[in-house]
Design a protein around this motif. Structure first.
Motif, short mmCIF file in Angstrom:
data_model
loop_
_atom_site.label_atom_id
_atom_site.label_comp_id
_atom_site.label_asym_id
_atom_site.label_seq_id
_atom_site.Cartn_x
_atom_site.Cartn_y
_atom_site.Cartn_z
N ALA A 64 -1.05 1.26 -6.62
CA ALA A 64 -1.77 1.03 -7.88
C ALA A 64 -1.24 -0.14 -8.69
O ALA A 64 -1.95 -0.71 -9.50
CB ALA A 64 -1.76 2.31 -8.72
N THR A 65 0.01 -0.50 -8.53
CA THR A 65 0.64 -1.47 -9.43
C THR A 65 0.67 -2.86 -8.83
O THR A 65 1.67 -3.58 -8.94
CB THR A 65 2.05 -1.02 -9.79
OG1 THR A 65 2.77 -0.81 -8.57
CG2 THR A 65 2.04 0.26 -10.59
N ASP A 66 -0.44 -3.27 -8.24
CA ASP A 66 -0.48 -4.56 -7.55
C ASP A 66 -0.08 -5.74 -8.42
O ASP A 66 0.73 -6.56 -8.02
CB ASP A 66 -1.90 -4.78 -7.00
CG ASP A 66 -1.87 -4.78 -5.49
OD1 ASP A 66 -2.07 -5.83 -4.90
OD2 ASP A 66 -1.59 -3.68 -4.93
N GLU A 67 -0.64 -5.80 -9.59
CA GLU A 67 -0.44 -7.00 -10.41
C GLU A 67 1.00 -7.13 -10.92
O GLU A 67 1.60 -8.18 -10.85
CB GLU A 67 -1.43 -6.99 -11.59
CG GLU A 67 -2.76 -7.62 -11.21
CD GLU A 67 -3.74 -7.56 -12.35
OE1 GLU A 67 -3.88 -8.58 -13.04
OE2 GLU A 67 -4.34 -6.48 -12.53
N ALA A 68 1.47 -6.03 -11.47
CA ALA A 68 2.82 -6.06 -12.03
C ALA A 68 3.84 -6.24 -10.91
O ALA A 68 4.85 -6.91 -11.08
CB ALA A 68 3.08 -4.78 -12.80
N ASP A 69 3.55 -5.68 -9.79
CA ASP A 69 4.51 -5.70 -8.70
C ASP A 69 4.27 -6.94 -7.84
O ASP A 69 3.78 -6.88 -6.74
CB ASP A 69 4.35 -4.42 -7.87
CG ASP A 69 5.55 -4.20 -6.98
OD1 ASP A 69 6.63 -4.74 -7.32
OD2 ASP A 69 5.41 -3.54 -5.94
N GLU A 70 4.63 -8.05 -8.40
CA GLU A 70 4.45 -9.33 -7.73
C GLU A 70 5.38 -9.40 -6.52
O GLU A 70 6.39 -8.71 -6.47
CB GLU A 70 4.81 -10.43 -8.72
CG GLU A 70 4.04 -11.72 -8.56
CD GLU A 70 4.65 -12.78 -9.44
OE1 GLU A 70 4.91 -13.87 -8.94
OE2 GLU A 70 4.90 -12.49 -10.63
N ASP A 71 5.04 -10.29 -5.60
CA ASP A 71 5.91 -10.51 -4.45
C ASP A 71 7.31 -10.89 -4.96
O ASP A 71 7.46 -11.90 -5.66
CB ASP A 71 5.33 -11.66 -3.63
CG ASP A 71 6.09 -11.85 -2.32
OD1 ASP A 71 7.29 -11.51 -2.29
OD2 ASP A 71 5.48 -12.35 -1.37
N PRO A 72 8.32 -10.14 -4.66
CA PRO A 72 9.65 -10.42 -5.22
C PRO A 72 10.21 -11.77 -4.78
O PRO A 72 11.12 -12.30 -5.41
CB PRO A 72 10.50 -9.27 -4.67
CG PRO A 72 9.76 -8.73 -3.51
CD PRO A 72 8.31 -8.97 -3.79
N ARG A 73 9.63 -12.34 -3.72
CA ARG A 73 10.14 -13.63 -3.25
C ARG A 73 9.58 -14.80 -4.03
O ARG A 73 10.15 -15.88 -4.04
CB ARG A 73 9.79 -13.80 -1.76
CG ARG A 73 10.42 -12.75 -0.89
CD ARG A 73 9.75 -12.69 0.44
NE ARG A 73 8.32 -12.32 0.30
CZ ARG A 73 7.54 -12.05 1.33
NH1 ARG A 73 8.01 -12.11 2.56
NH2 ARG A 73 6.27 -11.73 1.15
N ALA A 74 8.45 -14.53 -4.69
CA ALA A 74 7.74 -15.64 -5.34
C ALA A 74 8.61 -16.38 -6.35
O ALA A 74 8.65 -17.61 -6.38
CB ALA A 74 6.47 -15.12 -6.00
#
Lengths: 292, 199, 199
Positions: free
Chosen positions: A137-147
């Motif tokens: 559910a938290t797609d937006e907040a949970d950005e790719d940590p590598r970005a």
């Protein structure tokens, strides 16, 4: 960069890569780090060779085909903590002068080591987040940590390149030389401050205002035309010492001129700045500087 | 290496060096591989450079420690303007002294001090003299024979005046109503009357 | 005043000055009485001087703060031999800091540190200030009011530039995908795909 081509990215590669890195305990150190682990005896040298963890990471990615997942994060973290302990005890034991380095320099090294440690921690975090299953559910907040790390690396790389470009510009004193010719006969032109009429009258009014505050003072002022004439008479006397009374009066000055001249003469007499002499009754009157 | 190149190298070396360079020193600039010119060639180049600057504002001269370019004496005044010092501001004391000399001339230093209530420093008088704004009109025949100061023609010129009377009237200088009696003497009133009659 | 004289005056001024001179400054050298040349006349004289030095070892160039004579690049090696000391080399840390200030001004030390990932030593800032390459433009209105740094005119002069825009273009963000691919292994990508599929 799985092919690891030799020419690739050779511009951004630190020069130090081609030569012995340093002499550590008598042996040349040519091995560059293969990961974020740095042998303790070479710590100082590495800290000098790279401009920080971003620089080191860029190097590792470009040259050493670094695989982030292969880095034993736990091990590296433990080793970094070891450096921190080592440097702390070094500072405590040896006090002020450690191998000619001031405590400030050591504190700086310590700070640098800490920055590498932060990088290691960041990588560990990325790795752990990658391994954990995501909550859908938290797609937006949970950005790719590598970005974020990639963005920082890219941004840093731009300026690393810019620094090299800047250094390759022709520079005064290195690639270009200034020329200079002496002027032995030249003297700096002395410039005088500008004074406006307003400044002058303001200064005058201030002087008068102050004079009146000194209660005993009574400033008496004659009209300027009279003062000017007084000055002119004195100037004439300075040259001739002896003036004929009638020479003070010029018919073409009109009545006003005559009055001014007469008032000036009276004022000069009053202030004992001139004397009038008449050799015989009805003879010519002369003006002269009084003898004391 | 062409003669022209040798000349150019010597010219830039002289222009870039902080001190004069002698022939031997100039020779060291040429590495062996450059077909090192001999002292005669260096001297010839120097002579050519000297000739080349004959019409210019710089000249190539030989001094004790070697050759150097310098600005020709005729052009020194322009260089002096380049170095012109930023003018400092005059002090209030100086301006008050000048105004008192202008309005009260001929006046002695003692009289100025009396009005200002403080002494007038010699440096102020010197500055005003150097600026050619004031001059000594004579000496007052009292003990010490103090100088009587007045303003000059240059003072008038510099302040854009033709006559001293064009200095701002006292009425403009301050609020006169209350002080009228103090400021204007009987004489002034007499003058004013005379003027009225004349008109 | 003849054209030749104007030219000579400008030439000696540029040679005697410690820093580049612009057209306005050159104009101030001529007093009103000298039939002050207009800016066009000054520019014409500068162009003539530029042409006159075409064959010589010096060149007249325009940089940020004006015109200056300098040793032509081809002749720099010979002049370099005048000094025993090698010119200063600057560390990568200093150059990175300087380029961040040049390209991102006004910028705080904290912002520089953010990008470089390491702290900026005070000695680097001091060196750059001493060289007069950077200056404090103001303070950022955030807690601690950190200084905002920018580059100076002298920075442009020393790097032979007239304007900041003449700096080499800042490289585009490089091959994001490639960098990304390097950073993260196939293995990792497989893992990510597996996750996506699972979602």
């Amino acid at each position: 960069m799985s092919n690891g081509g030799k020419n690739e990215g050779s511009n951004s590669q630190p020069e130090q890569a081609e030569m012995p890195f340093a002499i550590v305990q008598g042996a040349p150190l040519t091995e560059l780090p293969r990961d974020l682990y740095i042998p303790p005896e070479a710590l100082e040298i590495f800290l000098e060779a790279f401009e920080g963890p971003l620089d080191l990471l860029l190097y590792l990615i470009r040259r050493q085909n670094l695989d982030i997942l292969d880095i034993p994060i736990v091990e590296i973290t433990r080793q970094y903590m070891g450096y921190v302990d080592m440097m702390t005890s070094l500072l405590e034991q040896r006090g002020e002068a450690v191998e000619g380095l001031s405590p400030v320099v050591h504190a700086h090294r310590f700070e640098l080591a800490a920055e590498y440690l932060v990088m290691a921690a960041m990588l560990a975090e990325i790795k752990s987040r990658m391994l954990l299953p995501r909550v859908a559910a938290t797609d937006e907040a949970d950005e790719d940590p590598r970005a974020e790390l990639v963005r920082r690396l890219q941004e840093y790389e731009r300026y690393k390149q810019a620094a090299q470009d800047l250094d390759s510009l022709p520079r005064m004193g290195r690639d270009r030389y200034a020329v200079h010719v002496d002027a032995p006969d030249a003297r700096p032109l002395k410039r005088h401050p500008e004074v406006s009429l307003e400044d002058l009258s303001l200064a005058f009014s201030r002087a008068l205002a102050r004079a009146e505050q000194l209660a005993h003072h009574h400033v008496q002022l004659e009209p300027l035309s009279v003062r000017e004439r007084m000055a002119r008479v004195l100037e004439a006397l300075r040259q001739d010492h002896f003036l004929e009374f009638s020479s003070l009066f010029s018919p073409d000055e009109g009545r006003r001129g005559v009055v001014v001249s007469f008032l000036a003469l009276l004022e000069l007499l009053k202030e004992s700045l001139v004397e009038l002499v008449q050799a015989q009754p009805f003879g010519p009157i002369h003006i002269k500087v009084p003898k004391t | 290496m062409s003669q022209n190149e040798i000349r150019n190298i010597i010219e830039v070396a002289l222009l870039a060096a902080e001190a004069p360079l002698n022939v031997e020193r100039l020779q060291t600039l040429f590495a062996k591989g450059d077909l090192k010119p001999d002292t005669q060639a260096i001297r010839a180049a120097l002579a050519a450079l000297q000739e080349a600057s004959a019409e210019r504002g710089v000249e190539l001269v030989e001094v004790a420690s070697g050759f150097r370019y310098q600005v020709r004496a005729e052009y020194a005044p322009w260089v002096g303007r380049l170095w012109a010092e930023r003018p400092a501001r005059y002090s209030q004391a100086l301006l008050e002294t000048l105004s008192l000399i202008a309005y009260r001339q001929p006046v002695t230093r003692g009289e100025i001090e009396d009005i200002r209530g403080v002494s007038v420093s010699s440096s102020i008088v010197r500055t005003l003299m150097e600026r050619e704004w004031i001059r000594v009109l004579g000496h007052k025949e009292v003990p010490g024979r103090p100088a009587l100061y007045g303003t000059t023609r240059k003072f008038l010129d510099d302040f854009g005046l033709q006559r001293l009377e064009q200095l701002p009237a006292l009425a403009d200088v301050r609020d006169l109503d209350a002080l009228h009696a103090d400021l204007f003497s009987e004489q002034e009133r007499a003058l004013a009357n005379a003027q009225k009659e004349a008109e």
